[in-house]
Scaffold this motif. Sequence first.
Motif, PDB file in Angstrom:
ATOM      1  N   MET A   1       0.613  -0.877   0.272  1.00 35.98           N
ATOM      2  CA  MET A   1      -0.063  -0.102  -0.232  1.00 35.98           C
ATOM      3  C   MET A   1       1.390   1.297  -0.010  1.00 35.98           C
ATOM      4  SD  MET A   1      -2.639   1.042   3.077  1.00 35.98           S
ATOM      5  CE  MET A   1      -2.001   2.213   4.081  1.00 35.98           C
ATOM      6  N   SER A   2       0.411   2.600  -0.367  1.00 35.12           N
ATOM      7  CA  SER A   2       0.980   3.364  -1.085  1.00 35.12           C
ATOM      8  C   SER A   2       0.321   4.654  -0.370  1.00 35.12           C
ATOM      9  CB  SER A   2       2.486   3.402  -2.483  1.00 35.12           C
ATOM     10  OG  SER A   2       3.299   4.601  -2.135  1.00 35.12           O
ATOM     11  N   GLU A   3       0.461   5.747  -0.348  1.00 30.62           N
ATOM     12  CA  GLU A   3      -0.389   6.671  -0.492  1.00 30.62           C
ATOM     13  C   GLU A   3       0.115   8.346   0.326  1.00 30.62           C
ATOM     14  OE1 GLU A   3      -3.934   8.023   2.908  1.00 30.62           O
ATOM     15  OE2 GLU A   3      -3.355   5.624   3.814  1.00 30.62           O
ATOM     16  N   LYS A   4       0.145   9.011  -0.283  1.00 32.97           N
ATOM     17  CA  LYS A   4       0.485  10.249  -0.829  1.00 32.97           C
ATOM     18  C   LYS A   4      -0.503  11.083   0.773  1.00 32.97           C
ATOM     19  CE  LYS A   4       2.814  12.977  -2.373  1.00 32.97           C
ATOM     20  NZ  LYS A   4       2.899  13.469  -3.774  1.00 32.97           N
ATOM     21  N   LEU A   5      -0.044  11.893   2.630  1.00 32.77           N
ATOM     22  CA  LEU A   5      -0.591  12.346   2.546  1.00 32.77           C
ATOM     23  C   LEU A   5       0.304  13.485   3.389  1.00 32.77           C
ATOM     24  CD1 LEU A   5       0.262  11.943   6.375  1.00 32.77           C
ATOM     25  CD2 LEU A   5      -0.654  10.103   5.234  1.00 32.77           C
ATOM     26  N   TYR A   6      -0.080  14.677   4.003  1.00 33.22           N
ATOM     27  CA  TYR A   6       0.264  15.774   4.540  1.00 33.22           C
ATOM     28  C   TYR A   6       0.123  15.954   6.325  1.00 33.22           C
ATOM     29  CZ  TYR A   6       0.870  17.412  -0.486  1.00 33.22           C
ATOM     30  OH  TYR A   6       0.759  17.953  -1.039  1.00 33.22           O
ATOM     31  N   ALA A   7       1.265  16.299   6.966  1.00 29.74           N
ATOM     32  CA  ALA A   7       1.627  15.788   8.802  1.00 29.74           C
ATOM     33  C   ALA A   7       2.223  16.924   8.765  1.00 29.74           C
ATOM     34  CB  ALA A   7       2.013  14.899   9.149  1.00 29.74           C
ATOM     35  N   THR A   8       2.227  17.844  10.180  1.00 27.69           N
ATOM     36  CA  THR A   8       2.915  19.211  10.231  1.00 27.69           C
ATOM     37  C   THR A   8       3.464  18.256  12.263  1.00 27.69           C
ATOM     38  OG1 THR A   8       0.722  20.621  10.340  1.00 27.69           O
ATOM     39  CG2 THR A   8       2.381  20.976  12.204  1.00 27.69           C
ATOM     40  N   PHE A   9       4.902  18.155  11.791  1.00 32.85           N
ATOM     41  CA  PHE A   9       5.881  18.078  13.115  1.00 32.85           C
ATOM     42  C   PHE A   9       5.561  18.837  14.326  1.00 32.85           C
ATOM     43  CE2 PHE A   9      10.211  18.602  14.547  1.00 32.85           C
ATOM     44  CZ  PHE A   9      10.032  16.330  15.555  1.00 32.85           C
ATOM     45  N   VAL A  13       6.622  14.875  17.208  1.00 34.28           N
ATOM     46  CA  VAL A  13       5.619  13.991  16.899  1.00 34.28           C
ATOM     47  C   VAL A  13       5.275  14.284  14.970  1.00 34.28           C
ATOM     48  CG1 VAL A  13       3.658  12.619  16.342  1.00 34.28           C
ATOM     49  CG2 VAL A  13       5.439  13.033  18.226  1.00 34.28           C
ATOM     50  N   LEU A  14       5.201  13.552  14.070  1.00 34.94           N
ATOM     51  CA  LEU A  14       4.158  14.286  13.155  1.00 34.94           C
ATOM     52  C   LEU A  14       2.718  13.997  13.690  1.00 34.94           C
ATOM     53  CD1 LEU A  14       6.601  12.872  10.103  1.00 34.94           C
ATOM     54  CD2 LEU A  14       6.800  15.003  10.284  1.00 34.94           C
ATOM     55  N   ARG A  15       2.212  15.063  13.122  1.00 35.53           N
ATOM     56  CA  ARG A  15       0.677  14.716  12.683  1.00 35.53           C
ATOM     57  C   ARG A  15      -0.306  14.640  11.338  1.00 35.53           C
ATOM     58  NH1 ARG A  15      -0.403  13.931  17.995  1.00 35.53           N
ATOM     59  NH2 ARG A  15       1.557  14.866  19.671  1.00 35.53           N
ATOM     60  N   PRO A  16      -0.609  13.665  11.407  1.00 33.50           N
ATOM     61  CA  PRO A  16      -1.003  13.464  10.287  1.00 33.50           C
ATOM     62  C   PRO A  16      -2.718  13.883   9.958  1.00 33.50           C
ATOM     63  CG  PRO A  16      -1.046  11.934  10.812  1.00 33.50           C
ATOM     64  CD  PRO A  16      -0.772  12.192  11.750  1.00 33.50           C
ATOM     65  N   GLU A  17      -2.440  14.963   8.237  1.00 34.29           N
ATOM     66  CA  GLU A  17      -3.642  16.112   8.851  1.00 34.29           C
ATOM     67  C   GLU A  17      -5.240  15.156   8.239  1.00 34.29           C
ATOM     68  OE1 GLU A  17      -2.770  18.508   5.376  1.00 34.29           O
ATOM     69  OE2 GLU A  17      -1.135  19.421   6.765  1.00 34.29           O
ATOM     70  N   ARG A  18      -5.184  14.256   8.483  1.00 31.21           N
ATOM     71  CA  ARG A  18      -6.363  13.145   8.050  1.00 31.21           C
ATOM     72  C   ARG A  18      -5.933  11.938   8.628  1.00 31.21           C
ATOM     73  NH1 ARG A  18      -5.584   9.351   3.882  1.00 31.21           N
ATOM     74  NH2 ARG A  18      -3.773   9.930   2.327  1.00 31.21           N
ATOM     75  N   PRO A  19      -7.070  11.570   9.144  1.00 30.45           N
ATOM     76  CA  PRO A  19      -6.499   9.616   9.420  1.00 30.45           C
ATOM     77  C   PRO A  19      -5.659   8.512   8.556  1.00 30.45           C
ATOM     78  CG  PRO A  19      -8.969  10.288   9.245  1.00 30.45           C
ATOM     79  CD  PRO A  19      -8.545  11.092   8.564  1.00 30.45           C
ATOM     80  N   VAL A  20      -5.349   7.615   9.375  1.00 29.16           N
ATOM     81  CA  VAL A  20      -3.906   6.833   8.336  1.00 29.16           C
ATOM     82  C   VAL A  20      -4.417   5.593   9.007  1.00 29.16           C
ATOM     83  CG1 VAL A  20      -1.826   6.006   8.604  1.00 29.16           C
ATOM     84  CG2 VAL A  20      -2.044   8.333   8.366  1.00 29.16           C
ATOM     85  N   TYR A  21      -4.840   4.837   8.114  1.00 25.86           N
ATOM     86  CA  TYR A  21      -5.654   3.697   7.994  1.00 25.86           C
ATOM     87  C   TYR A  21      -4.682   2.337   8.663  1.00 25.86           C
ATOM     88  CZ  TYR A  21      -9.733   5.832   7.284  1.00 25.86           C
ATOM     89  OH  TYR A  21     -11.083   7.433   7.582  1.00 25.86           O
ATOM     90  N   LEU A  22      -3.841   3.095   9.519  1.00 23.08           N
ATOM     91  CA  LEU A  22      -2.824   1.508  10.144  1.00 23.08           C
ATOM     92  C   LEU A  22      -3.025   1.343  11.529  1.00 23.08           C
ATOM     93  CD1 LEU A  22       0.310   3.654   8.802  1.00 23.08           C
ATOM     94  CD2 LEU A  22      -1.022   1.687   6.868  1.00 23.08           C
ATOM     95  N   ARG A  27       5.517  -0.560  10.822  1.00 22.95           N
ATOM     96  CA  ARG A  27       6.163   0.277  10.534  1.00 22.95           C
ATOM     97  C   ARG A  27       5.976   0.626   8.999  1.00 22.95           C
ATOM     98  NH1 ARG A  27      12.332  -1.385  11.435  1.00 22.95           N
ATOM     99  NH2 ARG A  27      13.033  -0.015   9.890  1.00 22.95           N
ATOM    100  N   VAL A  28       6.239   1.722   9.339  1.00 24.85           N
ATOM    101  CA  VAL A  28       6.090   2.519   7.619  1.00 24.85           C
ATOM    102  C   VAL A  28       7.409   3.238   7.552  1.00 24.85           C
ATOM    103  CG1 VAL A  28       3.757   2.902   8.061  1.00 24.85           C
ATOM    104  CG2 VAL A  28       5.320   4.320   8.514  1.00 24.85           C
ATOM    105  N   ARG A  29       7.586   3.512   5.331  1.00 23.79           N
ATOM    106  CA  ARG A  29       8.801   4.763   5.441  1.00 23.79           C
ATOM    107  C   ARG A  29       8.204   5.626   4.999  1.00 23.79           C
ATOM    108  NH1 ARG A  29      11.695   2.357  -0.083  1.00 23.79           N
ATOM    109  NH2 ARG A  29      11.182   0.433   1.236  1.00 23.79           N
ATOM    110  N   LEU A  30       8.987   6.398   5.400  1.00 21.89           N
ATOM    111  CA  LEU A  30       8.353   7.702   5.459  1.00 21.89           C
ATOM    112  C   LEU A  30       9.530   9.126   4.602  1.00 21.89           C
ATOM    113  CD1 LEU A  30       7.561   9.346   9.211  1.00 21.89           C
ATOM    114  CD2 LEU A  30       5.847   8.647   7.504  1.00 21.89           C
ATOM    115  N   THR A  31       9.175   9.458   3.415  1.00 17.80           N
ATOM    116  CA  THR A  31      10.330  10.759   2.790  1.00 17.80           C
ATOM    117  C   THR A  31       9.753  11.743   3.509  1.00 17.80           C
ATOM    118  OG1 THR A  31      10.241   8.905   0.805  1.00 17.80           O
ATOM    119  CG2 THR A  31      10.223  11.514   0.920  1.00 17.80           C
ATOM    120  N   ILE A  32      10.717  12.969   3.534  1.00 19.13           N
ATOM    121  CA  ILE A  32      10.280  14.239   3.974  1.00 19.13           C
ATOM    122  C   ILE A  32      10.409  15.189   3.288  1.00 19.13           C
ATOM    123  CG2 ILE A  32      10.627  15.598   5.736  1.00 19.13           C
ATOM    124  CD1 ILE A  32       9.371  13.183   7.512  1.00 19.13           C
TER     125      ILE A  32
END
Length: 78
Positions: A1-9, A13-22, A27-32
């Motif tokens: 699964m792959s999705e793009k989302l926005y978050a605020t640090f 902690v990185l806080r996603p702007e919408r729910p993350v269904y995990l 464990r996930v891989r992040l590209t900042i």
Amino acid sequence: MSEKLYATFDGEVLRPERPVYLRPNTRVRLTIEETSEAGTPKPSSFLKTAQELELQGPGDWSERLEEYLYDDASKLDD
């Protein structure tokens, strides 16, 4: 699964702007990639912008800048 989302640090902690269904502890891989706030352009230098445009032009641009800039065709025929 792959999705793009926005978050605020928030400094910790990185806080996603919408729910993350995990599931918790998944464990996930992040590209900042830093983005600018809506309506607030990220500062950039003129030189960096010009280099990113990869402009092509005559070899004597720097010597005859004003002639090219102000489109003085009578001087360009020299």
